[in-house]
Design an enzyme around this catalytic site. Structure first.
Site, short mmCIF file in Angstrom:
data_model
loop_
_atom_site.label_atom_id
_atom_site.label_comp_id
_atom_site.label_asym_id
_atom_site.label_seq_id
_atom_site.Cartn_x
_atom_site.Cartn_y
_atom_site.Cartn_z
N GLY A 170 0.85 -1.19 0.00
CA GLY A 170 0.00 0.00 0.00
C GLY A 170 0.88 1.24 0.00
O GLY A 170 1.83 1.33 0.79
N VAL A 200 4.06 -1.37 3.41
CA VAL A 200 3.61 -0.01 3.09
C VAL A 200 4.79 0.78 2.53
O VAL A 200 5.91 0.66 3.02
CB VAL A 200 3.09 0.69 4.37
CG1 VAL A 200 2.68 2.13 4.08
CG2 VAL A 200 1.93 -0.08 4.99
N LYS A 201 4.49 1.55 1.50
CA LYS A 201 5.53 2.47 1.00
C LYS A 201 5.13 3.89 1.38
O LYS A 201 3.98 4.30 1.16
CB LYS A 201 5.64 2.33 -0.51
CG LYS A 201 6.43 3.44 -1.17
CD LYS A 201 6.99 3.03 -2.49
CE LYS A 201 6.25 3.60 -3.66
NZ LYS A 201 6.95 3.37 -4.92
N THR A 202 6.07 4.62 1.94
CA THR A 202 5.75 5.99 2.33
C THR A 202 6.97 6.89 2.18
O THR A 202 8.07 6.42 1.93
CB THR A 202 5.20 6.04 3.77
OG1 THR A 202 4.55 7.29 3.97
CG2 THR A 202 6.28 5.87 4.81
N ASP A 249 12.08 1.93 -1.74
CA ASP A 249 11.55 1.70 -3.08
C ASP A 249 11.79 3.00 -3.83
O ASP A 249 10.92 3.86 -3.92
CB ASP A 249 10.05 1.36 -3.02
CG ASP A 249 9.50 1.00 -4.40
OD1 ASP A 249 10.30 0.69 -5.30
OD2 ASP A 249 8.27 1.04 -4.58
#
Ligand code: R5P
Length: 291
Positions: A170, A200-202, A249
């Protein structure tokens, strides 16, 4: 019939079978296929990943550095742990004999010409299985007009991913006028994890990033954002992993660098060996003449 009793010693009944845990935060109760895909995406030795993000074309077309993915990105494949791309680029450009895990962009439907948050699911999970994906990624716009729609995109992908053993990443997407601070990312990351994403990518924030990772029960990977000077990007990656991120990422800070191979080597040193930013910059400088 079982074999004769003399075979008994081969069973080593005195040795209990090991019941190992799992190296990734919040992932120990997932099923085998899901864990195996996560263990291909995240390096089990460091517990972290250097995922190379090249999905930008799904909203902005031929992004600087991605005009020719065959020429700019394919040579970088051996140097990342996983690639984050669209299925279009995967099928048309990425060699199928690559053994790198592929995480596929599964949302879309907007462009930079309009409201980016108006996304839908853009790929069936069955196609992710067909493509042997290691995971899928979906954008969630908490606080936008399309908040519910984008959350629903994610929860449907999570349900489909659970059926097939495919993890969902997400991604916290931030609208133009929204504040990028720890309070916002705590909210967004936690909602994404609570609703079932496996990681999760943030974005990184200077103040309080450790509270974002601490309050998110699943691994967080850091998105890079706009191109920065190399030392700044390496410092950001260093701070993120030191403050609990399970890797990066990153896209533009690698493929828009003057020397992408040198930059990804430096990012690898930070993420997997805890290299200090200045030492990683030396790696970059040393390798830069080779590209
Ligand atoms: C994110 O959602 C984008 O599509 C990219 O995957 C992400 O922003 C990471 O790339 P960059 O490091 O260039 O920001």
């Amino acid at each position: 019939m079982p074999e004769a009793d003399k075979e008994g010693e081969r069973y080593q009944a005195d040795k209990p079978q090991a019941a190992p845990g799992f190296f990734l935060k919040g992932s120990h109760q997932l099923d085998w296929g899901m864990k195996n895909r996560l263990a291909r995406t995240f390096n089990p030795a460091s517990g972290r990943t250097v995922m190379l993000a090249i999905d930008h074309g799904y909203i902005q077309g031929p992004t600087t550095g991605l005009e020719r993915v065959d020429l700019s990105i394919v040579p970088l494949l051996p140097h990342c742990d996983a690639l984050f791309c669209t299925r279009g680029i995967l099928r048309s450009v990425i060699p199928a004999d690559s053994t790198k895990p592929m995480v596929l962009r599964a949302s879309g439907g907007a462009s930079i010409l309009k409201d980016l948050s108006n996304e839908q699911i853009a790929m069936d999970m069955e196609d992710a299985v067909r493509l042997n994906a290691a995971g899928v990624g979906v954008q969630i716009y908490i606080g936008s007009d399309y908040e519910t729609q984008t959350i629903h995109n994610m929860t449907r992908l999570v349900d489909a991913g659970l059926r097939f053993g495919i993890p969902v990443m997400g991604i916290t997407a931030v609208g133009k006028d929204m504040k990028r601070d720890a309070q916002y990312f705590r909210l967004a990351c936690r909602i994404i994890a609570e609703l079932g994403a496996q990681y999760v990518k943030t974005y990184y924030v200077e103040d309080g990033f450790e509270t974002v990772t601490a309050s998110c029960p699943v691994p967080i990977v850091m998105a890079g954002g706009k191109k920065l000077p190399e030392l700044d990007a390496l410092t950001m990656a260093y701070n993120a992993v030191s403050q609990g991120a399970a890797g990066v990422d990153m896209g533009r800070n690698i493929f828009q660098s003057d020397a992408p191979k040198a930059m990804i080597a430096a990012v690898n040193a930070v993420v997997h060996q805890n290299a200090k930013p200045k030492d990683a910059l030396e790696i970059y400088k040393t390798l830069k003449p080779k590209g």
